[in-house]
Scaffold this active site. Structure first.
Site, PDB file in Angstrom:
ATOM      1  N   ASP A   1       0.824  -1.212   0.000  1.00  7.89           N
ATOM      2  CA  ASP A   1       0.000   0.000   0.000  1.00  7.89           C
ATOM      3  C   ASP A   1       0.858   1.261   0.000  1.00  7.89           C
ATOM      4  O   ASP A   1       0.436   2.310  -0.486  1.00  7.89           O
ATOM      5  CB  ASP A   1      -0.916  -0.001   1.227  1.00  7.89           C
ATOM      6  CG  ASP A   1      -2.070  -0.984   1.068  1.00  7.89           C
ATOM      7  OD1 ASP A   1      -2.442  -1.276  -0.086  1.00  7.89           O
ATOM      8  OD2 ASP A   1      -2.574  -1.473   2.086  1.00  7.89           O
TER       9      ASP A   1
ATOM     10  N   SER B   1       3.769  -6.286   2.078  1.00  9.49           N
ATOM     11  CA  SER B   1       3.329  -6.928   3.315  1.00  9.49           C
ATOM     12  C   SER B   1       1.823  -6.826   3.443  1.00  9.49           C
ATOM     13  O   SER B   1       1.164  -7.716   3.977  1.00  9.49           O
ATOM     14  CB  SER B   1       3.945  -6.219   4.516  1.00  9.49           C
ATOM     15  OG  SER B   1       5.313  -6.100   4.345  1.00  9.49           O
TER      16      SER B   1
HETATM   17  N1  LIG Z   1      13.954   1.193  -3.163  1.00 14.65           N
HETATM   18  C1  LIG Z   1      13.459   1.506  -1.990  1.00 14.65           C
HETATM   19  N2  LIG Z   1      14.208   1.449  -0.882  1.00 14.65           N
HETATM   20  C2  LIG Z   1      13.696   1.746   0.323  1.00 14.65           C
HETATM   21  N3  LIG Z   1      12.430   2.135   0.530  1.00 14.65           N
HETATM   22  C3  LIG Z   1      11.641   2.209  -0.538  1.00 14.65           C
HETATM   23  C4  LIG Z   1      12.113   1.905  -1.839  1.00 14.65           C
HETATM   24  N4  LIG Z   1      11.103   2.071  -2.709  1.00 14.65           N
HETATM   25  C5  LIG Z   1      10.047   2.471  -1.970  1.00 14.65           C
HETATM   26  N5  LIG Z   1      10.357   2.552  -0.678  1.00 14.65           N
HETATM   27  C6  LIG Z   1       9.532   2.925   0.473  1.00 14.65           C
HETATM   28  O1  LIG Z   1       8.980   1.740   1.016  1.00 14.65           O
HETATM   29  C7  LIG Z   1       7.657   2.029   1.434  1.00 14.65           C
HETATM   30  C8  LIG Z   1       6.847   0.755   1.584  1.00 14.65           C
HETATM   31  O2  LIG Z   1       6.678   0.211   0.389  1.00 14.65           O
HETATM   32  P1  LIG Z   1       5.576  -0.867   0.106  1.00 14.65           P
HETATM   33  O3  LIG Z   1       4.308  -0.496   0.737  1.00 14.65           O
HETATM   34  O4  LIG Z   1       5.558  -1.088  -1.359  1.00 14.65           O
HETATM   35  O5  LIG Z   1       6.205  -2.165   0.732  1.00 14.65           O
HETATM   36  P2  LIG Z   1       5.900  -3.035   2.016  1.00 14.65           P
HETATM   37  O6  LIG Z   1       6.389  -2.325   3.201  1.00 14.65           O
HETATM   38  O7  LIG Z   1       6.419  -4.389   1.774  1.00 14.65           O
HETATM   39  O8  LIG Z   1       4.410  -3.214   2.019  1.00 14.65           O
HETATM   40  P3  LIG Z   1       3.413  -2.687   3.066  1.00 14.65           P
HETATM   41  O9  LIG Z   1       3.544  -1.198   3.053  1.00 14.65           O
HETATM   42  O10 LIG Z   1       2.130  -3.150   2.547  1.00 14.65           O
HETATM   43  O11 LIG Z   1       3.787  -3.285   4.370  1.00 14.65           O
HETATM   44  C9  LIG Z   1       7.172   3.025   0.419  1.00 14.65           C
HETATM   45  O12 LIG Z   1       6.223   3.864   0.966  1.00 14.65           O
HETATM   46  C10 LIG Z   1       8.411   3.800   0.055  1.00 14.65           C
HETATM   47  O13 LIG Z   1       8.484   4.992   0.795  1.00 14.65           O
END
Ligand SMILES: Nc1ncnc2c1ncn2[C@@H]1O[C@H](COP(=O)(O)OP(=O)(O)OP(=O)(O)O)[C@@H](O)[C@H]1O
Length: 772
Positions: A324, A355
């Protein structure tokens, strides 16, 4: 196109997309793009319903749910297009089962499995001629919902595309039907989709083309390939489809969809690249998509890309791969474009690989990447409300589509960041447990504008009176500059974090008022902007900027709300104030807010936070009466024709301890438990659903979460559920001041105001079953 990040271009060529109606000539690219995305709601109008014999229908109904199932109608049938009706008793209900006959005829299914899609069609044709010669042709029907042959039903929802070499009799249907687990285990194992290609031979080339045209009419992508005997060199490089393409297909051809893919390689514990390249991309390519893939290199990269990308290079939209959080970044990037109307009109596709993917799961009903990719291929657009959270003091605005949360959930969000690498998606559970053990007290002042009862008609109240939120944003839409605000983590499943307790009374103070507090800016009070100008003499500030229409040839400028009363274009794209981003940095907020005394055992928090503040006892019996105020004579007497409050409703104010405050834009389905946080919320009803979990204490928190798992959390006496138009929240003394927005963490410094934007954004895809 974006310059930064690793970039690769994937193109499945030559391939063509096919339009829906045989009677229409090819559209210009822009219109095609739009049409492709919205065509799924159309159905073939030239056919009549299939009505199946009563005895067989039940069998079919059950089997069609499985994606493939026996049908018994294999009587010889004349090959003919349209107007085919099989008569049975209980017409209407059952005729809906397989829709309308689009084409029928005889087909031979080549039972050889795994026909390689990249095999030399010439060889395939020669081999198939001898292999198939001995096989029996079966009666087959293509309906508006399925391809039925012999004893099989293949739902068109599962069909990704059809490959066809011009001039031959065979074609290949590429599909991803649901595959159930083996018998005894099917109750426990979720059905999965896996690729299945069906190789069909028609009686003649002409019939093959008719079958293809039928698929095209049902919005299936057609990969039209050159004749086997025509070498690819003879094919003009600029031609999008083969020479000799039959007119039936030619006039339905359109260009392949072009999209930008923004992929967060860190999402889903680093598995997102694998998920995209291994699962989603092959499906999109099978359907002829041209994709520009950019992997983000840091937080904020996706926002920058979305705010600067040349939309003409990805006219069909942006696909977000991740959780998200990445979608939220893209949304905020799109809304920080110079032309916000253009920005919000750009369709957003989602491949869940993070996640937590509450948005796509709740709004589009998909939670695995295969279904998500198929949903994008099938197209259609789902209008979704967008909320804006404004920091009153600074003017900072951040947009979201899922949920804003305060209290325990935002603390868990902050703490979970520490565990991202070690625990991946489990980090919320770990952080939640830790925070639960050393639960601080949260105190807020909440003001909200409830939706009037008569406005709560849900889907059927399209003509209800709604507050025109564009008034709220006419002259205050500012760029959300969140650079520099460290991101903690995403919302993930709220149900895996929180637990309930009973309000401890204390300083709970609930009253109603027609006034907002004096703190928020004027627009927050809901004054008519024109009146505001007259009364405040700030006409310069409130002058609405001229709306620059987007350059996108296909973009829909005035994207209408789907359910709410249509509104006039208020030119809400006007961006004005800049602000000092440093004021919003988490660090600064913490340093400036010395009164924050939240404390935990494992998460010691700020250095000045010496005293543990977790609760020991919960007061289960204290009620939290919310007194709805009567009309205020004072205020109403001041109303004149020039200064008319937009909100006739009353703002409700409630203060005191809250374990959590959740302001949801949709039901917020959680991936882990499939329970919903806000059961009455709709993603497009122009209202937000607020949950106030009153009180403090671990017992109360635990009770809340236990009942949330059962979907009964609203029955708790200390849980207040209100549909609201706008909410203002301010942390009181001694409250850890975090605010989560779609998984991004912000400091809650001063008062924030959440309201919906007048325009909706568009997600690519439709909830299953809403395609027709
Ligand atoms: N290459 C990167 N390295 C580090 N952080 C990143 C990168 N690309 C994006 N992000 C940050 O990571 C955050 C979380 O991303 P995303 O929601 O896609 O992943 P997640 O944490 O696995 O999923 P969720 O948020 O559902 O738990 C984004 O809001 C962004 O700010």
């Amino acid at each position: 196109m974006p310059k930064s990040g690793s970039l690769s271009r994937s193109c499945n060529s030559p391939s063509v997309r096919v339009s829906s109606s045989p009677s229409q000539s090819p559209y210009p690219l822009s219109q095609q793009s739009l049409r492709r995305l919205s065509l799924c709601s159309q159905i073939a109008s030239h056919s009549s319903p299939i009505v199946l014999p009563e005895k067989r229908t039940k069998k079919l109904k059950a089997s069609s749910r499985r994606g493939e199932a026996p049908v018994t109608d294999d009587q010889p049938d004349k090959s003919k297009r349209d107007e085919h009706r099989i008569d049975i008793g209980e017409g209407d209900e059952k005729s809906d089962l397989l829709g309308y006959v689009v084409y029928s005829g005889k087909l031979i299914l080549d039972k050889r499995k795994n026909v390689p899609t990249n095999a030399n069609p010439d060889d395939v044709e020669q081999n198939s001629a001898s292999d198939i010669a001995n096989q029996d042709a079966v009666v087959a029907k293509l309906t508006s919902k399925a391809l039925v042959w012999g004893s099989h039903v293949l739902l068109l929802d599962d069909v990704v595309s059809v490959s066809y070499n011009v001039g031959v009799r065979h074609f290949i249907v590429h599909s991803y039907p649901l595959k159930k687990g083996s018998y005894g285990l099917s109750c426990f194992i979720k059905p999965k989709r896996s690729r299945k290609d069906f190789y069909f031979e028609a009686s003649s080339v002409e019939e093959a083309v008719q079958w293809l045209a039928g698929f095209a009419d049902q919005q299936c992508s057609i990969n039209c390939l050159p004749q086997p005997l025509v070498s690819s060199r003879k094919q003009g490089s600029s031609e999008l489809f083969p020479i000799d393409t039959p007119p039936e297909l030619l006039f339905r051809c359109k260009n392949p969809p072009q999209m930008l893919v923004i992929l967060n390689p860190r999402s889903g514990h680093g598995r997102s690249s694998k998920v995209f390249h291994g699962i989603a991309e092959p499906i999109l390519k099978l359907a002829g998509f041209e994709l520009e893939v950019v992997k983000t290199t840091s937080a904020g990269h996706a926002k920058k890309l979305a705010s600067t990308v040349d939309i003409s290079t990805c006219p069909d939209g942006i696909i977000c791969v991740g959780g998200d959080g990445i979608i939220n970044e893209v949304l905020n990037g799109l809304l920080s474009r110079d032309n916000q109307k253009e920005g919000i009109s750009i369709p957003i596709g989602i491949i869940p690989a993070g996640s937590d993917n509450s948005l796509v799961w709740t709004v589009l009903g998909v939670r695995d990447p295969v279904s998500a990719a198929i949903s994008i291929v099938k197209g259609g657009l789902t209008a979704t409300d967008v909320f804006a959270v404004e920091w009153v003091q600074t003017g900072l605005i951040h947009f979201g589509m899922t949920c804003t949360y305060y209290g325990f959930a935002s603390d868990v969000l902050e703490l979970s960041e520490k565990y991202q690498k070690r625990f991946g998606p489990l980090r919320y559970f770990v952080a939640g447990f830790q925070k639960f053990l050393c639960l601080p007290k949260y105190n807020y002042e909440v003001q909200y504008l409830p939706v009037a009862k008569e406005d709560q008609g849900g889907k059927n109240s399209a003509d209800r009176e709604v507050v025109d939120m564009s008034d709220l944003y006419t002259d205050i839409m500012r760029r959300s500059n969140t650079d520099g605000i460290p991101r903690a983590s995403s919302l993930s499943s709220i149900d895996s974090i929180m637990t309930p307790s009973r309000m401890s009374g204390g300083e709970m103070d609930t009253f109603g008022t027609t006034h907002a507090s004096t703190e928020p800016s004027e627009y927050v009070r809901g004054l008519d902007p024109k009146s505001k100008r007259q009364s405040s003499g700030r006409s310069n500030l409130t002058a609405e900027p001229e709306v620059i229409h987007p350059q996108l040839p296909h973009s829909t400028l005035n994207w209408p709300r789907t359910r709410t009363k249509s509104r006039t274009d208020k030119g809400w794209s006007g961006l004005t104030a800049a602000h000092d981003p440093s004021q919003c940095s988490w660090g600064n907020a913490a340093i400036n807010d010395r009164e924050d005394i939240s404390s935990t055992l494992s998460d010691p928090g700020p250095i000045w936070d010496a005293e543990p503040k977790w609760d020991t006892e919960a007061n289960w019996d204290v009620e939290n009466p919310i007194e709805l105020p009567g009309p205020s004579d004072d205020v109403e007497s001041r109303i004149n024709k020039e200064v008319v409050p937009r909100f006739k409703d009353k703002w409700i104010v409630t203060k005191g301890p809250f374990l959590g405050i959740l302001v949801c834009n949709h039901a917020c389905r959680t991936v882990q438990s499939s329970q919903v946080v806000a059961p009455r919320a709709e993603h497009d009803d122009n209202t937000m659903d607020m949950l106030l979990v009153h009180g403090s204490g671990r017992l109360r928190l635990m009770r809340f979460f236990l009942l949330l798992q059962m979907g009964k959390h609203l029955s708790l006496p200390y849980v207040e559920y209100v549909k609201v138009k706008s909410v203002k929240i301010k942390a009181r003394k001694h409250t850890h001041n975090g605010c989560g927005i779609d998984g991004e963490l912000f400091p809650l410094k001063g008062q924030v105001v959440s309201s919906l934007l007048p325009e909706q954004c568009r997600l690519i895809g439709r909830f299953p079953g809403h395609h027709i």
